[in-house]
Scaffold this active site. Sequence first.
Site, PDB file in Angstrom:
ATOM      1  N   HIS A   1       0.786  -1.256  -0.172  1.00  8.45           N
ATOM      2  CA  HIS A   1      -0.158   0.155   0.091  1.00  8.45           C
ATOM      3  C   HIS A   1       1.014   1.450  -0.014  1.00  8.45           C
ATOM      4  CE1 HIS A   1      -2.697   3.296   2.244  1.00  8.45           C
ATOM      5  NE2 HIS A   1      -3.417   2.529   1.086  1.00  8.45           N
TER       6      HIS A   1
ATOM      7  N   HIS B   1      -1.151  10.322  -3.831  1.00 12.39           N
ATOM      8  CA  HIS B   1      -2.319   9.789  -3.152  1.00 12.39           C
ATOM      9  C   HIS B   1      -3.690  10.349  -3.220  1.00 12.39           C
ATOM     10  CE1 HIS B   1      -5.413   9.136   0.605  1.00 12.39           C
ATOM     11  NE2 HIS B   1      -4.770   7.492  -0.442  1.00 12.39           N
TER      12      HIS B   1
HETATM   13 CA    CA Z   1      -4.770   3.486  -2.700  1.00 17.28          CA
END
Ligand code: CA
Length: 316
Positions: free
Chosen positions: A9, A51
Site C-alpha cells: 500500500h 495519494h
Molecule cells: Ca490507494
Amino acid sequence: MTQPIVIAHRGASGYLPEHTLEAKALAYAMGADYLEQDCVLSKDDVPVVLHDVQIDTVTDVAKVFGDRARDDGRYYAIDFTVDELKSLRVTERVDHKSGKPVFPGRFPAGKSRFEVPTLAEEIEMIQGLNRSTGKNIGIYPEIKAPAWHLEQGKDLSRILLGVLSENGYRTKDDACFVQCFDVKETRRLREELGCQLQLVQLIGDKKWSRDGADFDPDFINREMKKIAEYADGIGPALPHVISGADASGNPVVTPIITAAHEHGLVVHPYTLRADGMPDWTNDFEALLRMCYVDAKVDGLFTDFPDRAVQVRNQVA
Ligand code: CA
C-alpha cells in the site's frame, strides 16, 4: 489454490515515505506481489504517483512555491508541471492542520531526499526489477478523484490507460489491477473506455458502516451482482470483511466475502497497518492470520508488506 496476494500500500510505506521509488523498491525486496500507485495528473497531463490531489501534506511545496496555493490555502498537483513537481522534496506524510506526522513512529518527516515519481518512471523501475530478478511483480494503479479531474478539464482515466497500454498492460493476463472508488468511473473504464485489464471496485469505509451483525445479505448480494457486471474484484475497508471479535476473541467475518466470491469477484481489503490497528485487537500478526484463514481474502493492502508476506507464507 493460489496464495493470497500481498499488495504494498503506497509501497513499504510503514518504513519509508509513501509513493517514493525507495518505498517501492523496498516493498519489492520484501516480497510484495503487487505495488500500488495512486495516480493524479500534473498540469501538463502526466500521471504522477501521489495519494491526494493536494500535495502540501507530503512535499515542501509551500516553501518552494509559496504563492501558488488556491483560495482554500491548499496546493494542488494539477497546478504544477512535472518538472515543478520533481523539484519538490517528498517527506513522510504530515497532518494538513497540525503539521505533525500522521504516523509518529515512522520515517522522520523532512529527512533524506525523495522525489515525486511519474507513473511511467515507477513502471520502468518495477519492470527493470522484474528483469533483473526474474520475477513478475505487478502494478496496482488507482485512479484518484476522476470526477474532480474532469471538472478541471482533464480525463485522468483515459490518459492513465494510455500510459498502461504503452507499457504493456492491456489484458487480464498482465500483472495489473486498476482500482477506483468512483463506481460510475470504474464502470466507464470497462464499458466506455474499453479497458480489458482486471478492475477492482473500491468501496469507501463509510459504506456498510453498521455493525457486522446488521449486514444484510440480500443487500450485499445485489451490490456484488452489480459490481460483477464490470469489475473483477472489490476493495472493501477492513471492517467490511472482519467487523470485530466475539467474546472468545474469534473474528466476526461479514457476508461480503462469500457474496463476492459467489459472483466471481476477488476481495482485496485495505489497509492493514501495524500502527493503525482496529480498536478490538493489537496483535498485527493475528489480524493478518484472521484475514487469510478466517476471512479467506484473495489479497490485502498493507503498509507492512514484509510482515504480511511472512504470515501469508506460514498459513497459505
Ligand atoms: Ca490507494
